[in-house]
Design a protein around this motif. Structure first.
Motif, mmCIF file in Angstrom:
data_model
loop_
_atom_site.group_PDB
_atom_site.id
_atom_site.type_symbol
_atom_site.label_atom_id
_atom_site.label_comp_id
_atom_site.label_asym_id
_atom_site.label_seq_id
_atom_site.Cartn_x
_atom_site.Cartn_y
_atom_site.Cartn_z
ATOM 1 N N THR A 72 -2.383 -9.399 0.300
ATOM 2 C CA THR A 72 -1.701 -8.695 -0.779
ATOM 3 C C THR A 72 -1.013 -7.493 -0.150
ATOM 4 O O THR A 72 -1.052 -7.304 1.062
ATOM 5 C CB THR A 72 -2.692 -8.237 -1.868
ATOM 6 N N SER A 73 -0.416 -6.652 -0.964
ATOM 7 C CA SER A 73 0.265 -5.475 -0.412
ATOM 8 C C SER A 73 -0.723 -4.530 0.269
ATOM 9 O O SER A 73 -0.347 -3.776 1.162
ATOM 10 C CB SER A 73 1.012 -4.731 -1.524
ATOM 11 N N SER A 74 -1.996 -4.567 -0.139
ATOM 12 C CA SER A 74 -2.983 -3.649 0.429
ATOM 13 C C SER A 74 -4.135 -4.366 1.132
ATOM 14 O O SER A 74 -5.185 -3.772 1.375
ATOM 15 C CB SER A 74 -3.555 -2.749 -0.677
ATOM 16 N N LYS A 82 -9.625 -7.697 5.439
ATOM 17 C CA LYS A 82 -9.803 -6.252 5.276
ATOM 18 C C LYS A 82 -8.838 -5.732 4.219
ATOM 19 O O LYS A 82 -7.780 -6.332 3.956
ATOM 20 C CB LYS A 82 -9.566 -5.509 6.589
ATOM 21 N N THR A 83 -9.239 -4.632 3.589
ATOM 22 C CA THR A 83 -8.359 -3.910 2.671
ATOM 23 C C THR A 83 -7.868 -2.652 3.380
ATOM 24 O O THR A 83 -8.661 -1.956 4.028
ATOM 25 C CB THR A 83 -9.095 -3.538 1.377
ATOM 26 N N CYS A 84 -6.595 -2.384 3.280
ATOM 27 C CA CYS A 84 -6.010 -1.216 3.938
ATOM 28 C C CYS A 84 -6.249 0.014 3.074
ATOM 29 O O CYS A 84 -5.833 0.068 1.911
ATOM 30 C CB CYS A 84 -4.518 -1.443 4.173
ATOM 31 N N THR A 85 -6.957 1.000 3.639
ATOM 32 C CA THR A 85 -7.289 2.215 2.902
ATOM 33 C C THR A 85 -7.039 3.432 3.774
ATOM 34 O O THR A 85 -6.821 3.319 4.986
ATOM 35 C CB THR A 85 -8.769 2.218 2.472
ATOM 36 N N LYS A 136 -6.653 2.720 -1.754
ATOM 37 C CA LYS A 136 -5.849 1.641 -1.201
ATOM 38 C C LYS A 136 -4.461 2.137 -0.832
ATOM 39 O O LYS A 136 -3.872 2.962 -1.542
ATOM 40 C CB LYS A 136 -5.705 0.503 -2.215
ATOM 41 N N VAL A 137 -3.956 1.607 0.278
ATOM 42 C CA VAL A 137 -2.585 1.905 0.691
ATOM 43 C C VAL A 137 -1.947 0.609 1.167
ATOM 44 O O VAL A 137 -2.625 -0.392 1.427
ATOM 45 C CB VAL A 137 -2.548 2.956 1.829
ATOM 46 N N ALA A 138 -0.633 0.625 1.267
ATOM 47 C CA ALA A 138 0.075 -0.549 1.777
ATOM 48 C C ALA A 138 -0.283 -0.756 3.245
ATOM 49 O O ALA A 138 -0.360 0.199 4.017
ATOM 50 C CB ALA A 138 1.572 -0.376 1.606
ATOM 51 N N CYS A 139 -0.532 -2.009 3.617
ATOM 52 C CA CYS A 139 -0.847 -2.312 5.015
ATOM 53 C C CYS A 139 0.374 -2.092 5.887
ATOM 54 O O CYS A 139 1.515 -2.391 5.474
ATOM 55 C CB CYS A 139 -1.319 -3.764 5.150
#
Length: 515
Positions: free
Chosen positions: A77-79, A330-333, A510-513
Motif C-alpha cells: 500500500t502507500s504506507s 513492514k509498515t513505513c512509520t 504511518k508515512v509513505a514508503c
C-alpha cells in the motif's frame, strides 16, 4: 541336582555354539559358492540426495542465477511494502560453497542430504548391450543391504530412481532396452541416478547418490517487529510456470516436459485467528529453468488491510534446486515528536541500589514518566541495555500484570519471560540480558503497542542481533488504552541490586514508503 543343572547348561552352550558356527559357515559357504559359480554380488549403498548449487550463472538479461540471494522490494500500500528474497536452501545450509568463477561460467558444488526413512526407490540393471537384466525395489533405512546377484567380470548399467514416496515407485516404460526405457508422466518429486560398473567375482559395492530433477520452493511470510496486527487471510496464492508432468530417459537422464506451462497453488496451513509468521508446504515446479518466475496472491489481508493481485516477478529458478522465498512485510512509520530517551545506571548497594545519590532498598521502584503525542500506529519502546527487569504503564494501565523479569533466581520478582522457541536469557548460548548491548535498529528488547492497545515484545539473543518473539510464562500482557490525542507513558523498574536502563520510546505514525 546341581550337577544335573550344570550338565544341562553345558549342553545348551554347545548347541548355541553349533548353531552360530553353522550360521557363519553357511554365510561363508553361500558367498564362496557365489564366487565359485562365476557370480557377483552387488550391495547397494544409498549415500543420500545431492542438490546442485550453481554460483554466478548468467541469465539472458545479465543477472546472476543460482545461490546468490535475489532480493526485491514490492509496494503493498502507500504506507506498507514487503521485501522478497529468493535463496537457494543448499547455499544457506553450507559454509563451504565454491565461489563465483569469472565470466559467464558457473561454479557448481553439491550439498548432500539424507533420503527420508521408508522412502522407496528402484534399481534397474542393464547389460553392456543395453538389455534389461533385473530390478529391485528398496525401502530406505529398511532393506538397503539387500544384494543383487549378477554374472561376474561383466559391465552393467545401474539406474536408480525415486519419486520421494513411502508408498510407491513408478514402473519403467519400454524397459527391455535401455535406449528406449523411460519414466513417463512423472508429476511427483523425481530423483535419478545412473552409473556403469564392472562387477567382479564375489562382493561388490555400488554407491548411489540420487539427484532431484525438479525445482522446489518453500514460501515463508513474516512481519517486521515494528508492524502490528497479523496475517489473517491468504486467497489463492500461486507460483508459475510449471508443467503438469515430465518424462525422463533412463539412458542419459534427458527430460521432456508434458503439456503447456501453467500456475500451481501454493499451499499454506490454516491461519486461524491470524499469524505473524507462516510457511507454505514445499511447492514443486516442473520446468527446464526460468528467469521470470511469478508468485502471486489473489489477495492478502495483513494488519487489517486487504490488497488484491499482489505479484512478485522475475524469480530465477533452476531445475533440481530447493529454494526459500522469504517475504517480510513492514509498515513505513516514523517517530512522532515528543518521545523520550531513557538513560540511567544505578550501582548496587547491598541488595538495593544507589539511585540519584540515595541508597534505595531492594523493591524500590525507579520511575520515568513521559508524554507521547497521539499517533495513528501506536508506540514502540526500544531498550538497548537492561539490568534486569522493567514494566510500563500506559494511561494508567500496566503493560503486564507483574514485573517483566529476564533473570532467574531473583526472589523479589521471579523470571517470567522466555523466547517463543523456548530459549531463555542466561541459558545455553544466550547471555544474560544485562550482558547484551543493542542498537536503535536491533535493540536488546523491543516493545510494540498497536494502535488498538495490543502488546507484543521481542528480544535479541546476541549483541545487536536479530529480534525474536518473547512470551510471558507467568502473568499476561494487558491491552492498554492508546489515545490518538495524547498518552502518558510510565517506565518502571524494581530495584534488585544494580539497576540499569538505556532506551527510547516514541509514538509512531504511518508515512509513505520511500521509493
Amino acid at each position: 541336582m546341581v550337577l544335573e543343572t550344570q550338565i544341562k547348561r553345558s549342553w545348551k552352550t554347545l548347541v548355541l555354539s553349533a548353531l552360530v558356527c553353522g550360521s557363519l559357515y553357511s554365510c561363508k559357504e553361500s558367498k564362496d559358492s557365489v564366487a565359485a559359480s562365476g557370480k557377483a554380488s552387488v550391495s547397494i549403498h544409498l549415500l543420500g540426495v545431492e542438490n546442485p548449487v550453481v554460483v554466478n550463472k548468467k541469465a539472458s538479461n545479465g543477472s546472476s542465477i543460482g545461490s546468490t540471494a535475489q532480493t526485491q522490494v514490492i509496494p503493498l500500500t502507500s504506507s506498507s511494502s514487503f521485501e522478497a528474497t529468493l535463496t537457494n536452501k543448499s547455499s544457506e545450509a553450507s559454509s563451504n560453497l565454491l565461489r563465483s568463477s569469472s565470466g559467464n561460467r558457473a561454479a557448481v558444488t553439491e550439498e548432500r542430504t539424507p533420503l527420508a526413512a521408508n522412502v522407496k526407490y528402484k534399481i534397474v540393471v542393464y547389460n553392456a548391450d543395453g538389455d534389461y537384466v533385473t530390478e529391485k525395489i528398496y525401502t530406505n533405512s529398511v532393506d538397503n543391504n539387500s544384494e543383487i546377484t549378477l554374472d561376474a567380470e561383466k559391465t552393467y548399467t545401474f539406474v536408480a530412481y525415486s519419486i520421494n514416496s513411502t508408498a510407491t515407485v513408478p514402473g519403467v516404460t519400454a524397459q527391455n532396452e535401455l535406449a528406449n526405457a523411460s519414466l513417463e508422466n512423472i508429476s511427483a518429486d523425481l530423483m535419478y541416478f545412473k552409473k556403469d560398473l564392472t562387477v567382479h567375482s564375489g562382493d561388490n559395492n555400488l554407491d548411489v547418490i540420487l539427484k532431484h530433477q525438479y525445482s522446489e520452493v518453500t514460501t515463508n511470510l513474516s512481519m517486521a517487529t515494528e508492524m502490528t496486527g497479523a496475517i489473517t487471510s491468504l486467497v489463492t496464492p500461486t507460483i508459475n510456470p510449471t508443467h503438469p508432468s515430465a518424462n525422463l530417459k533412463l539412458a542419459d537422464g534427458t527430460i521432456s516436459y508434458n503439456g503447456s506451462t501453467t500456475t500451481t497453488a501454493v499451499q499454506f496451513p490454516a491461519l486461524g485467528a491470524g499469524l505473524r509468521t507462516i510457511s507454505s508446504n514445499p511447492t514443486l515446479l516442473i520446468h527446464p529453468g526460468e528467469a521470470n518466475g511469478l508468485f502471486n496472491f489473489g489477495s492478502i489481508t495483513i494488519d487489517g488491510e486487504t490488497k488484491s493481485n499482489v505479484s512478485l516477478s522475475g524469480l530465477q529458478i533452476l531445475p533440481g534446486q530447493r529454494y526459500n522465498l522469504n517475504l517480510n512485510f513492514k509498515t513505513c512509520t516514523q517517530p512522532v515528536i515528543g518521545g523520550a530517551d531513557l538513560n540511567w545506571n544505578y550501582a548496587a548497594s547491598g541488595s538495593g541500589a544507589v539511585v540519584d545519590g540515595v541508597a534505595r532498598p531492594a523493591g524500590y521502584v525507579v520511575t520515568k514518566e513521559l508524554t507521547a503525542p497521539g499517533a495513528d500506529y501506536g508506540f514502540v519502546f526500544d531498550i538497548l541495555q537492561l539490568d534486569n527487569s522493567f514494566n510500563m504503564e500506559v494511561n494508567g494501565v500496566k503493560l503486564a500484570t507483574q514485573e517483566i523479569q529476564f533473570e532467574n533466581g531473583i526472589a523479589i520478582a521471579p523470571r517470567n519471560v522466555q523466547f517463543a522457541d523456548g530459549a531463555l536469557y542466561g541459558s545455553g548460548s544466550v547471555s544474560q540480558v544485562y550482558s547484551l548491548t543493542g542498537t536503535s535498529t536491533n535493540p536488546v528488547i523491543r516493545v510494540v503497542i498497536s494502535r488498538s492497545g495490543e502488546v507484543s515484545m521481542y528480544g535479541s539473543k546476541s549483541n545487536s542481533g536479530e529480534l525474536y518473539p518473547l512470551v510471558l510464562t507467568q502473568g499476561s500482557f494487558n491491552t492498554v488504552p492508546w489515545s490518538s490525542v495524547s498518552n502518558t507513558v510510565k517506565i518502571t523498574q524494581i530495584v534488585q541490586g544494580a539497576t540499569k536502563m538505556v532506551g527510547a520510546g516514541s509514538g509512531r505514525k504511518k508515512v509513505a514508503c520511500a521509493p
